[in-house]
Design a protein around this motif. Sequence first.
Motif, PDB file in Angstrom:
ATOM      1  N   ASN A 127     -49.248  17.339 -89.021  1.00 35.03           N
ATOM      2  CA  ASN A 127     -48.087  17.948 -89.678  1.00 35.03           C
ATOM      3  C   ASN A 127     -46.767  17.445 -89.084  1.00 35.03           C
ATOM      4  O   ASN A 127     -45.936  18.228 -88.606  1.00 35.03           O
ATOM      5  CB  ASN A 127     -48.162  19.475 -89.573  1.00 35.03           C
ATOM      6  N   PRO A 128     -46.556  16.134 -89.108  1.00 35.43           N
ATOM      7  CA  PRO A 128     -45.335  15.562 -88.518  1.00 35.43           C
ATOM      8  C   PRO A 128     -44.077  16.007 -89.253  1.00 35.43           C
ATOM      9  O   PRO A 128     -44.115  16.324 -90.448  1.00 35.43           O
ATOM     10  CB  PRO A 128     -45.550  14.056 -88.664  1.00 35.43           C
ATOM     11  N   LYS A 129     -42.955  16.009 -88.538  1.00 38.40           N
ATOM     12  CA  LYS A 129     -41.674  16.429 -89.111  1.00 38.40           C
ATOM     13  C   LYS A 129     -40.736  15.262 -89.374  1.00 38.40           C
ATOM     14  O   LYS A 129     -39.793  15.381 -90.156  1.00 38.40           O
ATOM     15  CB  LYS A 129     -40.974  17.397 -88.151  1.00 38.40           C
ATOM     16  N   ILE A 130     -40.950  14.128 -88.701  1.00 41.37           N
ATOM     17  CA  ILE A 130     -40.006  13.009 -88.758  1.00 41.37           C
ATOM     18  C   ILE A 130     -40.701  11.734 -89.233  1.00 41.37           C
ATOM     19  O   ILE A 130     -41.806  11.414 -88.780  1.00 41.37           O
ATOM     20  CB  ILE A 130     -39.370  12.760 -87.371  1.00 41.37           C
ATOM     21  N   LEU A 131     -40.048  11.016 -90.149  1.00 38.58           N
ATOM     22  CA  LEU A 131     -40.493   9.700 -90.584  1.00 38.58           C
ATOM     23  C   LEU A 131     -39.485   8.664 -90.098  1.00 38.58           C
ATOM     24  O   LEU A 131     -38.285   8.806 -90.323  1.00 38.58           O
ATOM     25  CB  LEU A 131     -40.588   9.640 -92.116  1.00 38.58           C
ATOM     26  N   ILE A 132     -39.977   7.628 -89.408  1.00 37.08           N
ATOM     27  CA  ILE A 132     -39.129   6.507 -88.996  1.00 37.08           C
ATOM     28  C   ILE A 132     -39.642   5.251 -89.691  1.00 37.08           C
ATOM     29  O   ILE A 132     -40.829   4.913 -89.590  1.00 37.08           O
ATOM     30  CB  ILE A 132     -39.154   6.307 -87.465  1.00 37.08           C
ATOM     31  N   VAL A 161     -37.700  -0.969 -81.015  1.00 36.56           N
ATOM     32  CA  VAL A 161     -36.806   0.156 -80.702  1.00 36.56           C
ATOM     33  C   VAL A 161     -37.330   1.422 -81.381  1.00 36.56           C
ATOM     34  O   VAL A 161     -37.324   2.507 -80.794  1.00 36.56           O
ATOM     35  CB  VAL A 161     -35.359  -0.155 -81.156  1.00 36.56           C
ATOM     36  N   GLY A 162     -37.823   1.275 -82.613  1.00 32.25           N
ATOM     37  CA  GLY A 162     -38.409   2.412 -83.320  1.00 32.25           C
ATOM     38  C   GLY A 162     -39.647   2.935 -82.628  1.00 32.25           C
ATOM     39  O   GLY A 162     -39.910   4.148 -82.624  1.00 32.25           O
ATOM     40  N   SER A 163     -40.409   2.031 -82.021  1.00 35.93           N
ATOM     41  CA  SER A 163     -41.606   2.443 -81.288  1.00 35.93           C
ATOM     42  C   SER A 163     -41.238   3.277 -80.065  1.00 35.93           C
ATOM     43  O   SER A 163     -41.879   4.294 -79.774  1.00 35.93           O
ATOM     44  CB  SER A 163     -42.410   1.202 -80.852  1.00 35.93           C
ATOM     45  N   VAL A 164     -40.197   2.851 -79.342  1.00 32.40           N
ATOM     46  CA  VAL A 164     -39.747   3.610 -78.165  1.00 32.40           C
ATOM     47  C   VAL A 164     -39.202   4.970 -78.597  1.00 32.40           C
ATOM     48  O   VAL A 164     -39.496   5.997 -77.973  1.00 32.40           O
ATOM     49  CB  VAL A 164     -38.679   2.818 -77.384  1.00 32.40           C
ATOM     50  N   LEU A 165     -38.420   4.994 -79.668  1.00 26.64           N
ATOM     51  CA  LEU A 165     -37.877   6.249 -80.181  1.00 26.64           C
ATOM     52  C   LEU A 165     -39.007   7.196 -80.579  1.00 26.64           C
ATOM     53  O   LEU A 165     -38.953   8.405 -80.298  1.00 26.64           O
ATOM     54  CB  LEU A 165     -36.961   5.978 -81.378  1.00 26.64           C
ATOM     55  N   THR A 166     -40.038   6.652 -81.215  1.00 31.71           N
ATOM     56  CA  THR A 166     -41.204   7.456 -81.608  1.00 31.71           C
ATOM     57  C   THR A 166     -41.874   8.069 -80.383  1.00 31.71           C
ATOM     58  O   THR A 166     -42.202   9.266 -80.368  1.00 31.71           O
ATOM     59  CB  THR A 166     -42.218   6.586 -82.379  1.00 31.71           C
ATOM     60  N   SER A 167     -42.084   7.255 -79.351  1.00 33.13           N
ATOM     61  CA  SER A 167     -42.735   7.749 -78.137  1.00 33.13           C
ATOM     62  C   SER A 167     -41.898   8.818 -77.432  1.00 33.13           C
ATOM     63  O   SER A 167     -42.431   9.831 -76.954  1.00 33.13           O
ATOM     64  CB  SER A 167     -42.987   6.579 -77.173  1.00 33.13           C
ATOM     65  N   GLU A 168     -40.590   8.601 -77.383  1.00 31.48           N
ATOM     66  CA  GLU A 168     -39.701   9.563 -76.722  1.00 31.48           C
ATOM     67  C   GLU A 168     -39.696  10.903 -77.455  1.00 31.48           C
ATOM     68  O   GLU A 168     -39.739  11.969 -76.829  1.00 31.48           O
ATOM     69  CB  GLU A 168     -38.274   8.995 -76.647  1.00 31.48           C
ATOM     70  N   LEU A 169     -39.668  10.860 -78.777  1.00 35.59           N
ATOM     71  CA  LEU A 169     -39.709  12.094 -79.566  1.00 35.59           C
ATOM     72  C   LEU A 169     -41.066  12.781 -79.433  1.00 35.59           C
ATOM     73  O   LEU A 169     -41.149  14.011 -79.342  1.00 35.59           O
ATOM     74  CB  LEU A 169     -39.406  11.794 -81.030  1.00 35.59           C
ATOM     75  N   VAL A 176     -44.294  12.541 -85.335  1.00 37.97           N
ATOM     76  CA  VAL A 176     -43.537  11.442 -85.933  1.00 37.97           C
ATOM     77  C   VAL A 176     -44.481  10.479 -86.649  1.00 37.97           C
ATOM     78  O   VAL A 176     -45.547  10.133 -86.124  1.00 37.97           O
ATOM     79  CB  VAL A 176     -42.744  10.657 -84.859  1.00 37.97           C
ATOM     80  N   VAL A 177     -44.076  10.061 -87.839  1.00 37.47           N
ATOM     81  CA  VAL A 177     -44.742   8.970 -88.550  1.00 37.47           C
ATOM     82  C   VAL A 177     -43.839   7.751 -88.414  1.00 37.47           C
ATOM     83  O   VAL A 177     -42.693   7.780 -88.846  1.00 37.47           O
ATOM     84  CB  VAL A 177     -44.946   9.291 -90.045  1.00 37.47           C
ATOM     85  N   HIS A 178     -44.335   6.697 -87.779  1.00 30.66           N
ATOM     86  CA  HIS A 178     -43.549   5.461 -87.645  1.00 30.66           C
ATOM     87  C   HIS A 178     -44.285   4.319 -88.328  1.00 30.66           C
ATOM     88  O   HIS A 178     -45.420   3.999 -87.979  1.00 30.66           O
ATOM     89  CB  HIS A 178     -43.332   5.112 -86.165  1.00 30.66           C
ATOM     90  N   THR A 179     -43.656   3.737 -89.337  1.00 28.97           N
ATOM     91  CA  THR A 179     -44.253   2.608 -90.035  1.00 28.97           C
ATOM     92  C   THR A 179     -43.533   1.316 -89.649  1.00 28.97           C
ATOM     93  O   THR A 179     -42.296   1.264 -89.628  1.00 28.97           O
ATOM     94  CB  THR A 179     -44.226   2.786 -91.563  1.00 28.97           C
ATOM     95  N   THR A 180     -44.313   0.297 -89.314  1.00 28.57           N
ATOM     96  CA  THR A 180     -43.742  -1.008 -88.977  1.00 28.57           C
ATOM     97  C   THR A 180     -43.999  -2.017 -90.104  1.00 28.57           C
ATOM     98  O   THR A 180     -44.108  -3.217 -89.862  1.00 28.57           O
ATOM     99  CB  THR A 180     -44.339  -1.538 -87.656  1.00 28.57           C
ATOM    100  N   SER A 318     -32.411   4.204 -77.353  1.00 31.95           N
ATOM    101  CA  SER A 318     -33.317   5.023 -78.167  1.00 31.95           C
ATOM    102  C   SER A 318     -33.783   6.257 -77.394  1.00 31.95           C
ATOM    103  O   SER A 318     -34.069   7.300 -77.994  1.00 31.95           O
ATOM    104  CB  SER A 318     -34.515   4.197 -78.632  1.00 31.95           C
ATOM    105  N   LYS A 319     -33.844   6.168 -76.068  1.00 31.95           N
ATOM    106  CA  LYS A 319     -34.227   7.329 -75.246  1.00 31.95           C
ATOM    107  C   LYS A 319     -33.152   8.414 -75.338  1.00 31.95           C
ATOM    108  O   LYS A 319     -33.467   9.605 -75.439  1.00 31.95           O
ATOM    109  CB  LYS A 319     -34.433   6.898 -73.796  1.00 31.95           C
ATOM    110  N   TYR A 320     -31.889   7.987 -75.337  1.00 26.21           N
ATOM    111  CA  TYR A 320     -30.789   8.953 -75.447  1.00 26.21           C
ATOM    112  C   TYR A 320     -30.707   9.531 -76.863  1.00 26.21           C
ATOM    113  O   TYR A 320     -30.406  10.715 -77.040  1.00 26.21           O
ATOM    114  CB  TYR A 320     -29.465   8.285 -75.059  1.00 26.21           C
TER     115      TYR A 320
END
Length: 337
Positions: A127-132, A161-169, A176-180, A318-320
């Motif tokens: 049940n993710p809330k964020i899509l990147i 950068v999106g991968s790091v943001l995904t991991s931090e969140l 988080v759903v992150h599609t590359t 992306s961490k900030y």
Amino acid sequence: MLKKCFRSLIVSCLLVGIFTNTTFAVSQDEFLKFLINSTYPEATVKEKNNKEVKDKKEEQKDTNEQKKSNDNENKKEDESQDAKVNKEYVKVFVGEENIPKEDAEEENSKAVSSLNYKNDMRVTKDNPKILIYHTHGCETYSNSPKGNYHSTDKVNSVMEVGSVLTSELANKGWGVVHTTKYHDYPSYNNSYSSSLKTVKELLPKYPSVDIAIDLHRDARDIKDKATKEKDHKKYTTEIDGKRVAKFFFVIGGKNDNSKELRALAEDINKVAQKKFPGLVSPIIEKDYARFNQFAAKKHLLIEIGSNATTIEEAKETSKYVAEILDEYFRQNGEANI
């Protein structure tokens, strides 16, 4: 065989007798056909069957031609729609041909740093809330100049950068759903229409998502070393003694929800300025564009750094950004715990 010949002879004699006294408007071909059908009725059945087969083939041919015509019309309509959609998006500097370059096979095979991606996608929680996602996934940073900073070098691109943001969140409890998936390669011109299709496919699949982030990096026309150094200074700041990339939000003014989008970006900017002064740049709004931001109620187009900044500086930022988003959305009742 003799029986059929005898029957044919009798019929012929009778008909000759009839025709000596009566005149009918019957052609020779029709008369012969009558004789054959009378004598060999199975020939009539065969002829009928052949006609039915022929009719069915003609009917199938017409159907196939109609289907082909409809497919061509639908294809033209789709291409016309894509062209209409892409006129609404801002054109950025990507060199002479605007076509991202493909890296060598060994480099192109590299994935983003996380090992949890399958079929170009990672889902951190039920049940993710964020899509990147990335409309311009080929955007790379200063340490990867190939193709005028547009190539399939994933580990030095906004996808990393999106991968790091995904991991931090994810570390903060967010699903988080992150599609590359690439949307600007091989066709750069259809990148926004391509990414819109991806968003429309993923949102029904993950109905719990109500925050969408299209992650980019800004584009600069780097002509020489002096320009690069100037832009690097402009697009970076210092936090805890370390140079990091600045970030900012972009709003498509043509969206029906543009006021809500701007209000959301402004509120997040306030949190960013309070937590990390100098990290966030002013919001940019393009009155003629939409950037797919109509596809989600809370849609953020975020630019982290530029092609004058390094991948390391962007990843640090992306961490900030994760801290800022986490604080803002928790304060506004969007926690995903």
